[in-house]
Design a protein around this motif. Structure first.
Motif, mmCIF file in Angstrom:
data_model
loop_
_atom_site.group_PDB
_atom_site.id
_atom_site.type_symbol
_atom_site.label_atom_id
_atom_site.label_comp_id
_atom_site.label_asym_id
_atom_site.label_seq_id
_atom_site.Cartn_x
_atom_site.Cartn_y
_atom_site.Cartn_z
ATOM 1 N N GLU A 36 -20.024 4.138 -11.939
ATOM 2 C CA GLU A 36 -18.656 3.594 -12.448
ATOM 3 C C GLU A 36 -18.119 3.669 -13.777
ATOM 4 O O GLU A 36 -19.073 2.949 -14.286
ATOM 5 N N GLY A 37 -17.079 3.849 -14.117
ATOM 6 C CA GLY A 37 -16.829 4.093 -15.590
ATOM 7 C C GLY A 37 -17.314 5.058 -16.415
ATOM 8 O O GLY A 37 -17.399 5.091 -17.672
ATOM 9 N N ARG A 38 -18.024 5.702 -15.804
ATOM 10 C CA ARG A 38 -18.984 6.887 -16.628
ATOM 11 C C ARG A 38 -18.268 8.344 -16.423
ATOM 12 O O ARG A 38 -17.474 8.395 -15.398
ATOM 13 N N CYS A 39 -18.599 9.327 -17.329
ATOM 14 C CA CYS A 39 -17.993 10.811 -17.110
ATOM 15 C C CYS A 39 -18.268 11.278 -15.762
ATOM 16 O O CYS A 39 -19.333 11.220 -15.121
ATOM 17 N N SER A 40 -17.247 12.035 -15.305
ATOM 18 C CA SER A 40 -17.426 12.676 -13.857
ATOM 19 C C SER A 40 -17.908 14.107 -14.214
ATOM 20 O O SER A 40 -18.221 14.961 -13.312
ATOM 21 N N TYR A 41 -18.342 14.527 -15.410
ATOM 22 C CA TYR A 41 -18.737 15.823 -15.682
ATOM 23 C C TYR A 41 -20.246 15.981 -15.276
ATOM 24 O O TYR A 41 -21.096 15.462 -15.646
ATOM 25 N N TYR A 42 -20.386 17.080 -14.355
ATOM 26 C CA TYR A 42 -21.858 17.224 -14.089
ATOM 27 C C TYR A 42 -22.647 18.247 -14.649
ATOM 28 O O TYR A 42 -22.302 19.423 -14.903
ATOM 29 N N VAL A 43 -23.886 17.830 -15.179
ATOM 30 C CA VAL A 43 -24.629 18.488 -16.276
ATOM 31 C C VAL A 43 -25.616 19.319 -15.458
ATOM 32 O O VAL A 43 -26.544 18.868 -15.038
ATOM 33 N N GLU A 44 -25.369 20.455 -15.542
ATOM 34 C CA GLU A 44 -26.284 21.419 -14.372
ATOM 35 C C GLU A 44 -27.728 21.657 -14.792
ATOM 36 O O GLU A 44 -28.409 21.335 -14.295
ATOM 37 N N LYS A 45 -27.808 21.739 -16.206
ATOM 38 C CA LYS A 45 -29.244 21.687 -16.937
ATOM 39 C C LYS A 45 -30.125 20.329 -16.424
ATOM 40 O O LYS A 45 -31.227 20.410 -16.230
ATOM 41 N N LYS A 46 -29.349 19.218 -16.485
ATOM 42 C CA LYS A 46 -30.126 18.006 -16.308
ATOM 43 C C LYS A 46 -30.147 17.540 -14.810
ATOM 44 O O LYS A 46 -30.603 16.450 -14.301
ATOM 45 N N LYS A 47 -29.178 18.239 -14.032
ATOM 46 C CA LYS A 47 -29.254 17.953 -12.574
ATOM 47 C C LYS A 47 -28.577 16.512 -12.209
ATOM 48 O O LYS A 47 -29.037 15.586 -11.663
ATOM 49 N N ARG A 48 -27.517 16.224 -13.092
ATOM 50 C CA ARG A 48 -27.046 14.836 -12.854
ATOM 51 C C ARG A 48 -25.608 14.736 -13.877
ATOM 52 O O ARG A 48 -25.277 15.804 -14.423
ATOM 53 N N PHE A 49 -24.947 13.698 -13.502
ATOM 54 C CA PHE A 49 -23.700 13.493 -14.269
ATOM 55 C C PHE A 49 -23.957 13.094 -15.454
ATOM 56 O O PHE A 49 -24.874 12.458 -15.768
ATOM 57 N N CYS A 50 -22.939 13.170 -16.390
ATOM 58 C CA CYS A 50 -22.908 12.942 -17.896
ATOM 59 C C CYS A 50 -22.589 11.259 -17.722
ATOM 60 O O CYS A 50 -22.240 10.680 -16.937
ATOM 61 N N ARG A 51 -23.638 10.571 -18.635
ATOM 62 C CA ARG A 51 -23.483 9.171 -18.492
ATOM 63 C C ARG A 51 -22.899 8.320 -19.787
ATOM 64 O O ARG A 51 -22.870 7.064 -19.718
ATOM 65 N N MET A 52 -22.117 9.263 -20.061
ATOM 66 C CA MET A 52 -20.982 8.640 -21.322
ATOM 67 C C MET A 52 -19.934 7.784 -20.752
ATOM 68 O O MET A 52 -19.338 8.205 -19.783
ATOM 69 N N VAL A 53 -19.631 6.659 -21.351
ATOM 70 C CA VAL A 53 -18.435 5.703 -20.953
ATOM 71 C C VAL A 53 -17.254 6.712 -21.064
ATOM 72 O O VAL A 53 -17.071 7.166 -22.132
ATOM 73 N N VAL A 54 -16.142 6.399 -20.165
ATOM 74 C CA VAL A 54 -14.616 7.143 -20.498
ATOM 75 C C VAL A 54 -13.815 6.120 -20.563
ATOM 76 O O VAL A 54 -14.129 4.972 -20.449
ATOM 77 N N ALA A 55 -12.798 6.323 -21.322
ATOM 78 C CA ALA A 55 -11.604 5.427 -21.580
ATOM 79 C C ALA A 55 -11.027 5.110 -20.343
ATOM 80 O O ALA A 55 -11.153 5.827 -19.133
ATOM 81 N N ALA A 56 -10.094 4.047 -20.501
ATOM 82 C CA ALA A 56 -9.458 3.443 -19.039
ATOM 83 C C ALA A 56 -8.691 4.687 -18.432
ATOM 84 O O ALA A 56 -7.951 5.330 -19.248
ATOM 85 N N LYS A 80 -9.215 7.530 -17.385
ATOM 86 C CA LYS A 80 -9.802 8.911 -17.401
ATOM 87 C C LYS A 80 -11.070 9.091 -16.873
ATOM 88 O O LYS A 80 -11.568 8.203 -16.347
ATOM 89 N N ARG A 81 -11.280 10.532 -16.473
ATOM 90 C CA ARG A 81 -12.165 10.934 -15.623
ATOM 91 C C ARG A 81 -13.772 11.614 -16.371
ATOM 92 O O ARG A 81 -14.595 11.342 -15.943
ATOM 93 N N PHE A 82 -13.125 11.874 -17.690
ATOM 94 C CA PHE A 82 -14.017 12.695 -18.564
ATOM 95 C C PHE A 82 -14.468 11.780 -19.828
ATOM 96 O O PHE A 82 -13.381 11.292 -20.279
ATOM 97 N N CYS A 83 -15.369 11.984 -20.426
ATOM 98 C CA CYS A 83 -15.789 11.351 -21.728
ATOM 99 C C CYS A 83 -15.067 12.343 -22.798
ATOM 100 O O CYS A 83 -14.404 13.436 -22.645
ATOM 101 N N GLY A 84 -15.044 11.951 -24.124
ATOM 102 C CA GLY A 84 -14.489 12.908 -25.220
ATOM 103 C C GLY A 84 -15.187 14.334 -25.226
ATOM 104 O O GLY A 84 -14.712 15.312 -25.566
ATOM 105 N N GLU A 85 -16.468 14.240 -24.944
ATOM 106 C CA GLU A 85 -17.410 15.619 -25.091
ATOM 107 C C GLU A 85 -16.734 16.594 -24.264
ATOM 108 O O GLU A 85 -16.839 17.750 -24.349
ATOM 109 N N HIS A 86 -16.555 16.050 -22.682
ATOM 110 C CA HIS A 86 -16.196 17.009 -21.564
ATOM 111 C C HIS A 86 -14.668 16.805 -21.399
ATOM 112 O O HIS A 86 -14.275 17.288 -20.514
ATOM 113 N N ALA A 87 -14.063 16.284 -22.341
ATOM 114 C CA ALA A 87 -12.578 15.890 -21.952
ATOM 115 C C ALA A 87 -11.871 17.159 -21.486
ATOM 116 O O ALA A 87 -11.072 17.252 -20.460
ATOM 117 N N GLY A 88 -12.001 18.428 -22.057
ATOM 118 C CA GLY A 88 -11.365 19.402 -21.740
ATOM 119 C C GLY A 88 -12.257 20.695 -21.102
ATOM 120 O O GLY A 88 -11.608 21.582 -20.577
#
Length: 273
Positions: A16-36, A38-46
């Motif tokens: 909850e409150g973390r990025c929804s982008y799935y990082v294939e190499k690490k086999k997990r979701f991105c753990r960056m905090v997202v803005a209110a 938003k589903r994705f962090c700044g790194e994966h926004a687009g």
């Protein structure tokens, strides 16, 4: 066809409150905090929205990595493989086309001809070298590949010592240095020898270099990114100013490159070193 967004496994959701982008190499979701909201962090926004429409292509300067096609012009200006100003020691094709030199026959000395004192010194050297090698070979971090390389480096070191080239007040030039591990072991073998310099020659950018491990005041490491075909040793500032004897070493060289190195070490362009 453009690459699709990496898909997560059937089960599992981002925290909850973390990025929804799935990082294939690490086999997990991105753990960056997202803005209110938003589903994705700044790194994966687009990334999720644009990945299907943006095309990645091979970099024309180095096909080992890719770049977005619409950012190619910007990338070429900062790519690590872009052409840079040539240093003084770059002379186009200076080592191309030289004739082979006659091989110098090796002079062997039988052990039986050694005095008792010389024999004791030899035994001490062999024991010391064997202990150092065994410590490295028994390192639990080593795999089969690392063990193979350690044995090869030990063999090269043995030949350097055999030729009486392992000593203080000289410069070791490692051709095709890669990570610089051969120079690393030569430096360890020399221990506290004075005025020892290492020049590591490699034509490509190398990751995980071991040069940074050496901060001793008695040894100096310098790395040159250049193809040995165009390398003029006599114009390297350190060699020109210090006028130290030069010892050429190498492990990661093909047969042709080994021939070129032989030409470099014997050519007239270093006769004044």
């Amino acid at each position: 066809m453009a690459a699709s967004v990496p898909m997560p496994p059937a089960t599992g959701f981002p925290a909850e409150g973390r990025c929804s982008y799935y990082v294939e190499k690490k086999k997990r979701f991105c753990r960056m905090v997202v803005a209110a909201g938003k589903r994705f962090c700044g790194e994966h926004a687009g990334a999720a929205e644009e990945e299907d429409t943006r095309k990645r292509i091979l970099c024309p300067l180095d096909p080992k990595h890719t770049v977005y096609e619409d950012q190619l012009a910007k990338h070429l200006k900062k790519c690590n493989s872009r052409e840079k100003p040539k240093p003084d020691f770059f002379i186009q094709d200076i080592n191309a086309g030289l004739k082979d030199e006659t091989e110098i026959p090796e002079q062997l000395v039988p052990i039986s001809s050694l005095s008792e004192e010389q024999l004791e010194k030899l035994i001490k050297k062999l024991r010391k070298a064997s202990e150092a090698l065994q410590d490295a070979l028994n390192d639990p971090k080593n795999g089969d590949s690392a063990t193979k390389h350690l044995k090869q480096q030990a063999s090269i070191l043995g030949n350097i010592e055999k030729l009486k080239l392992l000593g203080p007040r000289r410069c070791f030039v490692e051709f095709g240095a890669g990570k610089g591990k051969l120079s690393h072991w030569v430096d360890i073998a020399l221990k506290d020898a004075e005025k020892v310099h290492f020049i590591l020659v490699e034509k490509v950018t190398t990751r995980f270099k071991v040069d940074g491990k050496h901060r001793k005041k008695n040894s100096v490491f310098e790395r040159l990114q250049i193809d040995i075909q165009h390398l003029c040793l006599s114009k390297i500032p350190l060699l020109r100013e210090r006028k130290l004897p030069v010892v050429g070493i190498g492990k990661h060289l093909c047969g042709v490159a080994t021939g070129v190195i032989g030409d470099i070490m014997w050519a007239k362009n270093i006769s004044g070193l």
